[in-house]
Motif scaffolding. Structure first.
Motif, PDB file in Angstrom:
ATOM      1  N   VAL A  61      44.558  34.014  49.260  1.00 47.62           N
ATOM      2  CA  VAL A  61      45.482  35.080  48.876  1.00 47.62           C
ATOM      3  C   VAL A  61      44.763  36.393  49.141  1.00 47.62           C
ATOM      4  O   VAL A  61      43.721  36.671  48.543  1.00 47.62           O
ATOM      5  CB  VAL A  61      45.889  34.992  47.388  1.00 47.62           C
ATOM      6  CG1 VAL A  61      46.824  36.145  47.026  1.00 47.62           C
ATOM      7  CG2 VAL A  61      46.545  33.648  47.091  1.00 47.62           C
ATOM      8  N   ILE A  62      45.308  37.186  50.045  1.00 49.60           N
ATOM      9  CA  ILE A  62      44.710  38.459  50.422  1.00 49.60           C
ATOM     10  C   ILE A  62      45.557  39.585  49.844  1.00 49.60           C
ATOM     11  O   ILE A  62      46.769  39.632  50.059  1.00 49.60           O
ATOM     12  CB  ILE A  62      44.633  38.621  51.952  1.00 49.60           C
ATOM     13  CG1 ILE A  62      43.942  37.405  52.586  1.00 49.60           C
ATOM     14  CG2 ILE A  62      43.924  39.912  52.315  1.00 49.60           C
ATOM     15  CD1 ILE A  62      42.503  37.224  52.204  1.00 49.60           C
ATOM     16  N   ASN A  63      44.915  40.480  49.118  1.00 50.56           N
ATOM     17  CA  ASN A  63      45.624  41.591  48.478  1.00 50.56           C
ATOM     18  C   ASN A  63      45.192  42.917  49.094  1.00 50.56           C
ATOM     19  O   ASN A  63      44.040  43.326  48.960  1.00 50.56           O
ATOM     20  CB  ASN A  63      45.321  41.612  46.982  1.00 50.56           C
ATOM     21  CG  ASN A  63      45.756  40.334  46.299  1.00 50.56           C
ATOM     22  OD1 ASN A  63      46.939  40.104  46.078  1.00 50.56           O
ATOM     23  ND2 ASN A  63      44.789  39.485  45.963  1.00 50.56           N
ATOM     24  N   SER A 115      41.574  35.589  40.856  1.00 47.44           N
ATOM     25  CA  SER A 115      40.335  35.203  41.524  1.00 47.44           C
ATOM     26  C   SER A 115      39.498  34.304  40.619  1.00 47.44           C
ATOM     27  O   SER A 115      38.926  33.304  41.065  1.00 47.44           O
ATOM     28  CB  SER A 115      39.536  36.454  41.921  1.00 47.44           C
ATOM     29  OG  SER A 115      38.332  36.103  42.556  1.00 47.44           O
ATOM     30  N   HIS A 116      39.443  34.649  39.351  1.00 48.10           N
ATOM     31  CA  HIS A 116      38.671  33.869  38.378  1.00 48.10           C
ATOM     32  C   HIS A 116      39.322  32.515  38.102  1.00 48.10           C
ATOM     33  O   HIS A 116      38.644  31.471  38.086  1.00 48.10           O
ATOM     34  CB  HIS A 116      38.540  34.665  37.081  1.00 48.10           C
ATOM     35  CG  HIS A 116      37.946  33.885  35.945  1.00 48.10           C
ATOM     36  ND1 HIS A 116      36.618  33.511  35.907  1.00 48.10           N
ATOM     37  CD2 HIS A 116      38.515  33.397  34.804  1.00 48.10           C
ATOM     38  CE1 HIS A 116      36.385  32.829  34.801  1.00 48.10           C
ATOM     39  NE2 HIS A 116      37.516  32.741  34.115  1.00 48.10           N
ATOM     40  N   ARG A 117      40.634  32.511  37.910  1.00 45.25           N
ATOM     41  CA  ARG A 117      41.297  31.291  37.466  1.00 45.25           C
ATOM     42  C   ARG A 117      41.635  30.316  38.590  1.00 45.25           C
ATOM     43  O   ARG A 117      41.801  29.115  38.341  1.00 45.25           O
ATOM     44  CB  ARG A 117      42.563  31.654  36.683  1.00 45.25           C
ATOM     45  CG  ARG A 117      42.246  32.342  35.365  1.00 45.25           C
ATOM     46  CD  ARG A 117      43.487  32.619  34.543  1.00 45.25           C
ATOM     47  NE  ARG A 117      43.134  33.246  33.263  1.00 45.25           N
ATOM     48  CZ  ARG A 117      44.028  33.658  32.362  1.00 45.25           C
ATOM     49  NH1 ARG A 117      45.334  33.500  32.596  1.00 45.25           N
ATOM     50  NH2 ARG A 117      43.625  34.220  31.239  1.00 45.25           N
ATOM     51  N   LEU A 118      41.767  30.810  39.828  1.00 48.55           N
ATOM     52  CA  LEU A 118      42.134  29.928  40.928  1.00 48.55           C
ATOM     53  C   LEU A 118      40.933  29.410  41.712  1.00 48.55           C
ATOM     54  O   LEU A 118      41.054  28.469  42.485  1.00 48.55           O
ATOM     55  CB  LEU A 118      43.098  30.644  41.886  1.00 48.55           C
ATOM     56  CG  LEU A 118      44.476  30.985  41.316  1.00 48.55           C
ATOM     57  CD1 LEU A 118      45.317  31.708  42.362  1.00 48.55           C
ATOM     58  CD2 LEU A 118      45.199  29.743  40.808  1.00 48.55           C
ATOM     59  N   ARG A 119      39.778  30.022  41.500  1.00 50.69           N
ATOM     60  CA  ARG A 119      38.600  29.579  42.255  1.00 50.69           C
ATOM     61  C   ARG A 119      38.282  28.102  42.043  1.00 50.69           C
ATOM     62  O   ARG A 119      37.920  27.397  42.996  1.00 50.69           O
ATOM     63  CB  ARG A 119      37.384  30.435  41.909  1.00 50.69           C
ATOM     64  CG  ARG A 119      36.134  29.947  42.634  1.00 50.69           C
ATOM     65  CD  ARG A 119      34.982  30.900  42.586  1.00 50.69           C
ATOM     66  NE  ARG A 119      33.842  30.368  43.330  1.00 50.69           N
ATOM     67  CZ  ARG A 119      32.775  31.060  43.663  1.00 50.69           C
ATOM     68  NH1 ARG A 119      32.691  32.324  43.318  1.00 50.69           N
ATOM     69  NH2 ARG A 119      31.783  30.504  44.335  1.00 50.69           N
ATOM     70  N   PRO A 120      38.387  27.563  40.817  1.00 51.69           N
ATOM     71  CA  PRO A 120      38.097  26.127  40.650  1.00 51.69           C
ATOM     72  C   PRO A 120      38.986  25.235  41.511  1.00 51.69           C
ATOM     73  O   PRO A 120      38.614  24.092  41.806  1.00 51.69           O
ATOM     74  CB  PRO A 120      38.346  25.892  39.154  1.00 51.69           C
ATOM     75  CG  PRO A 120      38.109  27.224  38.523  1.00 51.69           C
ATOM     76  CD  PRO A 120      38.636  28.220  39.506  1.00 51.69           C
ATOM     77  N   GLU A 121      40.147  25.731  41.920  1.00 50.32           N
ATOM     78  CA  GLU A 121      41.044  24.954  42.780  1.00 50.32           C
ATOM     79  C   GLU A 121      40.721  25.157  44.261  1.00 50.32           C
ATOM     80  O   GLU A 121      41.375  24.552  45.126  1.00 50.32           O
ATOM     81  CB  GLU A 121      42.498  25.355  42.526  1.00 50.32           C
ATOM     82  CG  GLU A 121      42.988  25.115  41.111  1.00 50.32           C
ATOM     83  CD  GLU A 121      44.445  25.499  40.957  1.00 50.32           C
ATOM     84  OE1 GLU A 121      45.266  25.110  41.815  1.00 50.32           O
ATOM     85  OE2 GLU A 121      44.772  26.207  39.984  1.00 50.32           O
ATOM     86  N   PRO A 135      33.491  30.415  55.985  1.00 49.98           N
ATOM     87  CA  PRO A 135      33.484  29.028  55.488  1.00 49.98           C
ATOM     88  C   PRO A 135      33.964  28.980  54.037  1.00 49.98           C
ATOM     89  O   PRO A 135      33.903  29.979  53.311  1.00 49.98           O
ATOM     90  CB  PRO A 135      32.017  28.617  55.602  1.00 49.98           C
ATOM     91  CG  PRO A 135      31.422  29.545  56.599  1.00 49.98           C
ATOM     92  CD  PRO A 135      32.165  30.840  56.455  1.00 49.98           C
ATOM     93  N   ARG A 136      34.380  27.820  53.602  1.00 49.97           N
ATOM     94  CA  ARG A 136      35.022  27.711  52.295  1.00 49.97           C
ATOM     95  C   ARG A 136      34.071  27.896  51.120  1.00 49.97           C
ATOM     96  O   ARG A 136      34.531  28.069  49.989  1.00 49.97           O
ATOM     97  CB  ARG A 136      35.719  26.352  52.167  1.00 49.97           C
ATOM     98  CG  ARG A 136      36.832  26.116  53.156  1.00 49.97           C
ATOM     99  CD  ARG A 136      37.833  27.235  53.235  1.00 49.97           C
ATOM    100  NE  ARG A 136      38.566  27.446  51.994  1.00 49.97           N
ATOM    101  CZ  ARG A 136      39.502  28.375  51.841  1.00 49.97           C
ATOM    102  NH1 ARG A 136      39.776  29.216  52.831  1.00 49.97           N
ATOM    103  NH2 ARG A 136      40.132  28.497  50.699  1.00 49.97           N
ATOM    104  N   ARG A 138      35.148  38.417  47.005  1.00 48.97           N
ATOM    105  CA  ARG A 138      36.117  38.812  45.984  1.00 48.97           C
ATOM    106  C   ARG A 138      36.793  40.146  46.299  1.00 48.97           C
ATOM    107  O   ARG A 138      38.004  40.281  46.151  1.00 48.97           O
ATOM    108  CB  ARG A 138      35.409  38.896  44.627  1.00 48.97           C
ATOM    109  CG  ARG A 138      36.351  39.180  43.473  1.00 48.97           C
ATOM    110  CD  ARG A 138      35.675  38.939  42.148  1.00 48.97           C
ATOM    111  NE  ARG A 138      36.592  39.140  41.052  1.00 48.97           N
ATOM    112  CZ  ARG A 138      36.554  38.490  39.910  1.00 48.97           C
ATOM    113  NH1 ARG A 138      35.654  37.543  39.738  1.00 48.97           N
ATOM    114  NH2 ARG A 138      37.405  38.737  38.954  1.00 48.97           N
ATOM    115  N   GLU A 139      35.993  41.143  46.733  1.00 46.52           N
ATOM    116  CA  GLU A 139      36.551  42.476  46.934  1.00 46.52           C
ATOM    117  C   GLU A 139      35.862  43.203  48.085  1.00 46.52           C
ATOM    118  O   GLU A 139      34.674  43.021  48.332  1.00 46.52           O
ATOM    119  CB  GLU A 139      36.409  43.325  45.659  1.00 46.52           C
ATOM    120  CG  GLU A 139      37.189  42.797  44.476  1.00 46.52           C
ATOM    121  CD  GLU A 139      36.960  43.625  43.201  1.00 46.52           C
ATOM    122  OE1 GLU A 139      35.997  44.422  43.188  1.00 46.52           O
ATOM    123  OE2 GLU A 139      37.739  43.468  42.254  1.00 46.52           O
TER     124      GLU A 139
END
Length: 235
Positions: free
Chosen positions: A138-140, A174-180, A220-221, A226-227
């Motif tokens: 997701v790019i903002n 960014s914090h909550r979706l990173r584990p996924e 790479p993944r 983050r910013e």
């Protein structure tokens, strides 16, 4: 960079930076879903891209200030593809003015709705498609107006407020979706120009912003950028 077949949705893709983003991803072979407030504008960009190749593009209407329009766009994408690899939240309405009274209530409502509620709802409704991807980003495209303490833009206070809402959304996601494994990347460019010399003493150009997006998506993944923050030439 090989982005062949990458499924990318871009809001505000009918002109300026959104169009440049679409063209750049298409040059690397991406499959594009382009939205704009004006369907005609999105169709024009999609037509040029599809003729030029190698990437292909489809056009959709999505007015981020209208909830029903956001939902319709998300539902249409769900019918078109089983997954989405990249969502670029680029669409926003810019207005100038030093004083709150410089623009109408209706303009303020549109700016806040598009930059805040509309962007949040679109991200929400497209999350199932992103979660189905093996490499979701997701790019903002936010703005330096979304940085705490930034006062150097001539943008109206409503634009500042909308961009702070967008920044807050991106930060917590960014914090909550990173584990996924979903990377959420935010760019905070100062007021920039669409065209111009790409030199140290010149204003930031849209092309440089686009190059930062391509760089982030191409990593790479294990690399969670983050910013992006930028120095501003003019003070």
């Amino acid at each position: 960079m090989n982005l062949d077949g990458l499924r990318v949705a871009i809001t505000g893709a009918g002109r300026d930076t959104g169009r440049l983003l679409a063209e750049a991803f298409a040059e690397h072979g991406a499959q594009l879903f382009l939205s704009a407030r004006s369907l005609a504008a999105a169709e024009h960009v999609a037509g040029v891209i599809s003729q030029r190749g190698p990437g292909q593009a489809e056009a959709f209407r999505c007015d981020l200030s209208e909830v029903d329009s956001v939902r319709a766009f998300a539902a249409t994408l769900a019918d078109r593809t089983k997954c989405l690899d990249v969502l670029i939240n680029n669409g926003a309405e810019y207005i100038e003015g030093d004083d709150l009274g410089d623009v109408s209530d209706e303009q303020i409502e549109r700016v806040m709705a598009a930059g805040g509620t509309g962007t949040l709802l679109l991200t929400k409704h497209l999350l199932p498609l992103l979660r189905a991807s093996s490499r979701p980003d997701v790019i903002n495209i936010i703005s330096a107006c979304g940085e705490v303490g930034h006062h150097r833009s001539g943008a109206h206070p409503a634009f500042y407020a909308a961009k702070h809402a967008h920044a807050g959304l991106a930060d917590i996601l960014s914090h909550r979706l990173r584990p996924e494994g979903i990377r959420v990347v935010s760019l905070f460019p100062p007021d920039f120009v669409q065209d111009g010399p790409r030199q140290a003493n010149s204003d930031l150009t849209a092309r440089s912003v686009v190059d930062c997006v391509l760089f982030a998506v191409g990593q790479p993944r294990d690399c969670f950028i983050r910013e992006f923050h930028f120095e501003q030439v003019r003070h």
